[in-house]
Design a protein around this motif. Structure first.
Motif, PDB file in Angstrom:
ATOM      1  N   VAL A 105       0.834  -1.212   0.000  1.00 18.57           N
ATOM      2  CA  VAL A 105       0.000   0.000   0.000  1.00 18.57           C
ATOM      3  C   VAL A 105       0.865   1.258   0.000  1.00 18.57           C
ATOM      4  N   ILE A 106       1.934   1.234   0.809  1.00 19.05           N
ATOM      5  CA  ILE A 106       2.835   2.395   0.860  1.00 19.05           C
ATOM      6  C   ILE A 106       3.512   2.615  -0.482  1.00 19.05           C
ATOM      7  N   ALA A 107       3.971   1.516  -1.108  1.00 14.72           N
ATOM      8  CA  ALA A 107       4.628   1.644  -2.413  1.00 14.72           C
ATOM      9  C   ALA A 107       3.678   2.204  -3.464  1.00 14.72           C
ATOM     10  N   LEU A 108       2.430   1.719  -3.457  1.00 15.57           N
ATOM     11  CA  LEU A 108       1.455   2.249  -4.407  1.00 15.57           C
ATOM     12  C   LEU A 108       1.165   3.710  -4.156  1.00 15.57           C
ATOM     13  N   ALA A 109       1.099   4.092  -2.893  1.00 17.22           N
ATOM     14  CA  ALA A 109       0.850   5.495  -2.569  1.00 17.22           C
ATOM     15  C   ALA A 109       1.990   6.385  -3.040  1.00 17.22           C
ATOM     16  N   VAL A 110       3.238   5.926  -2.813  1.00 14.93           N
ATOM     17  CA  VAL A 110       4.393   6.708  -3.268  1.00 14.93           C
ATOM     18  C   VAL A 110       4.394   6.817  -4.787  1.00 14.93           C
ATOM     19  N   LEU A 111       4.106   5.695  -5.473  1.00 14.93           N
ATOM     20  CA  LEU A 111       4.064   5.720  -6.931  1.00 14.93           C
ATOM     21  C   LEU A 111       2.984   6.664  -7.439  1.00 14.93           C
ATOM     22  N   GLY A 112       1.826   6.617  -6.816  1.00 12.08           N
ATOM     23  CA  GLY A 112       0.762   7.536  -7.209  1.00 12.08           C
ATOM     24  C   GLY A 112       1.139   8.989  -6.983  1.00 12.08           C
ATOM     25  N   PHE A 113       1.848   9.256  -5.877  1.00 11.73           N
ATOM     26  CA  PHE A 113       2.286  10.620  -5.608  1.00 11.73           C
ATOM     27  C   PHE A 113       3.269  11.105  -6.668  1.00 11.73           C
ATOM     28  N   LEU A 114       4.234  10.217  -7.025  1.00 12.60           N
ATOM     29  CA  LEU A 114       5.209  10.599  -8.046  1.00 12.60           C
ATOM     30  C   LEU A 114       4.538  10.849  -9.389  1.00 12.60           C
ATOM     31  N   LEU A 115       3.565  10.008  -9.744  1.00 17.12           N
ATOM     32  CA  LEU A 115       2.856  10.211 -11.003  1.00 17.12           C
ATOM     33  C   LEU A 115       2.063  11.510 -10.984  1.00 17.12           C
ATOM     34  N   ALA A 116       1.474  11.818  -9.839  1.00 17.97           N
ATOM     35  CA  ALA A 116       0.727  13.071  -9.726  1.00 17.97           C
ATOM     36  C   ALA A 116       1.641  14.278  -9.859  1.00 17.97           C
ATOM     37  N   ALA A 150       2.658  14.554 -13.537  1.00 15.82           N
ATOM     38  CA  ALA A 150       1.550  15.087 -14.334  1.00 15.82           C
ATOM     39  C   ALA A 150       1.361  16.579 -14.087  1.00 15.82           C
ATOM     40  N   SER A 151       1.514  16.989 -12.811  1.00 15.28           N
ATOM     41  CA  SER A 151       1.374  18.409 -12.492  1.00 15.28           C
ATOM     42  C   SER A 151       2.457  19.239 -13.158  1.00 15.28           C
ATOM     43  N   GLN A 152       3.692  18.736 -13.160  1.00 16.07           N
ATOM     44  CA  GLN A 152       4.782  19.461 -13.803  1.00 16.07           C
ATOM     45  C   GLN A 152       4.573  19.548 -15.311  1.00 16.07           C
ATOM     46  N   ASN A 153       4.116  18.448 -15.917  1.00 17.36           N
ATOM     47  CA  ASN A 153       3.851  18.482 -17.352  1.00 17.36           C
ATOM     48  C   ASN A 153       2.735  19.461 -17.687  1.00 17.36           C
ATOM     49  N   TYR A 154       1.725  19.495 -16.828  1.00 18.56           N
ATOM     50  CA  TYR A 154       0.606  20.408 -17.064  1.00 18.56           C
ATOM     51  C   TYR A 154       1.049  21.861 -16.949  1.00 18.56           C
ATOM     52  N   ARG A 155       1.928  22.131 -15.964  1.00 15.96           N
ATOM     53  CA  ARG A 155       2.403  23.502 -15.792  1.00 15.96           C
ATOM     54  C   ARG A 155       3.346  23.919 -16.915  1.00 15.96           C
ATOM     55  N   SER A 156       4.165  22.950 -17.408  1.00 18.82           N
ATOM     56  CA  SER A 156       5.140  23.295 -18.436  1.00 18.82           C
ATOM     57  C   SER A 156       4.559  23.234 -19.845  1.00 18.82           C
ATOM     58  N   ALA A 157       3.335  22.734 -19.998  1.00 19.40           N
ATOM     59  CA  ALA A 157       2.744  22.624 -21.331  1.00 19.40           C
ATOM     60  C   ALA A 157       2.610  23.967 -22.030  1.00 19.40           C
TER      61      ALA A 157
END
Length: 261
Positions: A37-48, A51-58
């Motif tokens: 569960v912790i690993a999935l949470a960390v992975l989800g955080f990194l993906l978020a 995605a946020s950085q890509n959205y800001r840099s678009a």
């Protein structure tokens, strides 16, 4: 009877019960679940975050892309202007050259030889009758079938040369002995210019013999094979007057004054 009663009362061997009591309790599964569960949470955080950085840099990336396209268009316009100036100056030099050589019979003969060499080198525009071939990808073309490749355009051009063409251009670009037809990704380049279909090929020559000779050439048969089997589109017509431009990349690099020393 006591053996039967004992067997009915204790159907399983006592060793199984002892083994069951001495087996360690399985507490590892909850720990594994927590780690997962912790690993999935960390992975989800990194993906978020990504995605946020890509959205800001678009917006910035799109801005840079538009600026790059603008610079490319400006460079193309500047190149076209310079080539136009080069052609104008070359025509002036050619006029002065013809005027200087026309005074004597030997000069006139030399001018005729120069005209023939310039025609073969692609240094001058050519106007006259010839063939006009328009080739395009198939309507339902994909990455594997139905798309024209550089080798297909090469075969078409070689077939026209074999048929007796004196001058050829592809989408307004004159072909010379220094012109290469190559593939660059999904585009076909003539010289250093990327072209997009349809490809209009102009070939100046004898219209009475060129169509039949082209159909019998290996290049003509190659293109006809593409039309019949891959639904590549092609139309060939004979024209009374075609204009094949000069090669704008040809420039005078060396010259000397002739005559007695």
């Amino acid at each position: 009877m006591s053996l039967l009663n004992n067997l009915m009362a204790h159907p399983l061997d006592e060793g199984y019960a002892v083994a069951a009591r001495t087996r360690p309790t399985q507490r590892a599964r909850p720990r594994h679940r927590v780690i997962l569960v912790i690993a999935l949470a960390v992975l989800g955080f990194l993906l978020a975050v990504a995605a946020s950085q890509n959205y800001r840099s678009a917006p910035e990336a799109e801005k840079q892309r538009k600026e790059l396209i603008t610079r490319i268009n400006q460079a193309d316009t500047r190149l076209a202007d310079l080539r136009g100036q080069q052609t104008k100056l070359a025509d002036e030099v050619r006029g002065l050259q013809a005027g200087g050589l026309s005074n004597t019979s030997s000069g006139a003969a030399l001018q005729k030889q120069l005209d023939e060499l310039e025609l073969q080198a692609g240094a001058v525009a050519v106007k006259g009758p010839g063939l006009k071939a328009v080739v395009d990808d198939a309507k339902d073309a994909n990455d594997k079938e139905g798309r024209l490749l550089d080798v297909d355009l090469q075969q078409l051009v070689n077939g026209l040369w074999t048929a007796g063409a004196e001058a050829i251009s592809v989408n307004g670009h004159r072909l010379t002995s220094l012109t290469a037809i190559r593939g660059a990704g999904s585009a076909i380049t003539v010289g250093y210019t990327s072209l997009t279909p349809p490809y209009t090929v102009l070939a100046i020559g004898e219209t009475g013999t060129m169509p039949a000779r082209f159909a019998q050439s290996s290049g003509g048969q190659w293109v006809q094979y593409l039309v019949s089997n891959f639904h590549v589109r092609m139309t060939i017509t004979t024209e009374d007057s075609l204009l094949v431009p000069a090669d704008a990349t040809i420039a005078l690099r060396y010259a000397k004054v002739g005559g007695p020393k």
